[in-house]
Design a protein around this motif. Sequence first.
Motif: not given
Length: 618
Positions: A433-439, A441-459
Motif C-alpha cells: 500500500a505504501l509503494a502504491h500511495y507514494r508512487a 501521488l508522484l505520478a499525479l503531480r508529475g503529469g501522469r494523471a491516470d496512472l496516479g489515480a489507479a495507484r492511489l485507488r489500489r493503495a
Amino acid sequence: MASTRAHRALARRLESEARRAPRRYLLKLALLAGLGYALLLGLLAVSLGLPLLMLGHVLVNGARPGPELAYAVLLPLLFGGVLLRALWIRFGVPEGYVLAADEAPALQAEVERLRRAVGAPPLHGIVIDGELNAAAANLPRALGLLGHRHYLMLGLPLMQLLDCEELAAVIAHEFGHFGAGHGRFTGWIHRVRLSWHRVLDGLANSGFLFSRLLLKFYAWYVPYFNAYSFVLARRNEYQADAAAAASVGGEAAASALIRLELGARRLHGRFWPRILDRARAQDHPPARIHAQLARALQDAAHVDIGRLLEIADRDVDPDDTHPGLPQRIAAMGANARLRPRGASAGADLLGPALLAEIERGLDEHWRDRVRPQWRERHAAAAADRARLAVVEGLEAPSAEQRLEHARLVEALRVDLDPAPLYERALADLPDSALAHYRAGLLALRGGRADLGAARLRRAVALDPGAVRPLLAELEALGRDPDLDAAGADAAGRLHRELAPHGQALDARDAASEEDDLLAHALDAAALRSLRETLAGESRIARAWLVRKRMAMAEAPPHHVLLLDWRGSIAGEAAGLKRLVDALELPGSVTVFTGSDRRALARHVRRICPDPVYRRRQV
C-alpha cells in the motif's frame, strides 16, 4: 469554535442591518468604538482625580492629615500609575529595512506621487521586509488619541514579483486604507481596528497584574468590535481596490491581484515546504534564500486563470475582511487576466546596489529566525540519514529494503525524483500500500494523471486507513494552481469518490452522547498496560473506559476514554496528545476530559460507574 460561530453569525446579522438601516448601524458602531476608549479614560480619571480631590478637600477645610489619608491618596495613585504603565505601549517602527531619506529616490518619488493622488496623509517612512505583501501600518500615539504615525510596508518579494504598474496598484490600495479612500469615519474605524489589536499585544506583554484584568475585558471587546465593524472593514477593502484602479487602471490592478494570489500559492504550496525539507539532510539554512525566492516567483509557467479564480473563491476565509479574488476583480469592473510581465519593480525602483544590500540583510534575518527550527528538523532526521547510508551500502538489498530506500530518498534528497525507485519497488512488492500511495501521488503531480489515480485507488484498497491522509493530499493538490488540467480533474474525481469513505471513518472514530456505548472488553494484561500508561501522566487522577457499539461485529473497536484531569486547562491539549501517542489500545480511541463535553462524560460514567484507573493504583 462556538465563539467563532457566534461572531460569524453576528457579522452576518449586522450585514443585513447595515443594508436595512445604515445610519443606525454606523451609530452603534461609533458608540462601540468609543466604549473601549471611554473605559480607559474613566479608570484613569478616577484613579488620578480622586487623590487630587481628597488633597484639595484637606487643604480647603484645614483638616489635619492622618495615616488613613495617606492610604486613601496613595492607593488610587498607585492604581493609576500601574494603569498608565500597563497602557504606555511603545509601538516601534515596523521590522525591516527602513529607507533613509533619498536612499531610493525612484521608489520614494513614485510612492509620494501615489500618496498625493489618493489623498493619503504624509508618511513617516517606508519599510522593506521579507513578506510577499504590503501593508499600511498605523502606529497609534496614546492609543490613537494623539493621532498616528503612518508607515508603508513593502515586501521585497512583492517588489520582485510585480512590475512597476502592478506595484503602483498595490501601493495605491494601501494608501486607500490610510483613510482618504474610506471617508473620515470609516478611516477612523479602520485605524481603531488596527489599534486595538496592538493594544491587546501591549497589555499581554506588559507583565502587570492589573493589565491582565483589563486584558480579559479587551479579549472579549476586540473580537466583538471586529464582528461589529466587519461589514465596514470589508467595504473598505472594496474602496481601497477602487482607489488602486482609479490610480493605475483596472487592468493593472486586477493583474496585480492575480499575480499575488498565484505567487502566494506557489510559495506556500511548493517553495517553502521544499526549502524546509532540506533541513533533513543539510545542517544549515541556505545563504541566499531571497534570490531563490525571487526566481520561484518569476516562474513563467502557464497558469489556468479560470481555475485559479475557482480555487481562490473556494478558499475564502469567512473571517477575513478581504473579499475573494473573483469578487474583488468583478467589483473593479476589470477583466481577470495577467498582463505581460514588465521589468521587476524591485530592480527598477531600488537599483541593483540597494536591492543587493536589502537582500543580504533580509537573508541574515531569515537565517537567524529559522535556525532553531532548522536544527530541530535536522536532528530529528538523524536516524533516517544513518539508515539511508546503511541501505545504500547493501550489495543485494531485499524488496522491502528497496522500498525503504525509495522512502528515504524522497524524504532526504529533495532534488532527486524518487518515482523510478517506487516503480522498481512495486515490481517486487505489488501489494504494498505504501509503494502504491507514494508512487500514485508522484505520478499525479508529475503529469501522469491516470496512472496516479489507479495507484492511489489500489493503495486504499490495500489499506483503507490510507483514505484520511490521501483526502488531505488531494485537497492540497486541488489548491495547486500549477497542477495540469488532467491532474486537477483526476484529483477532484478521486476526492469525490473517496470522501464518503473518509466520512464513514470519521463517524466510526467519533464519539458523542447519542452513541450506543458498551463496557470495554479489555483483558487483564491490556488493562494493566493502560494503567501503566496513564500513570505516566501525573495530572490524571481517574479514568473511565467504554467502547462504542459498531455497526459491523468484525469492525475494529473504538474506545472512549474519559479522564479526570487535574492540571491546568492551558496544558491539557499538549498532555492529551502525548497520551494518545503513547496509548496501545486495540482499534481507535477518543480521549477527552469532559471539560467541554459534559453530556458525553455523564454517558460514559453511566456505562462505567467505577473508574478503570485511579492514581496510585498501579
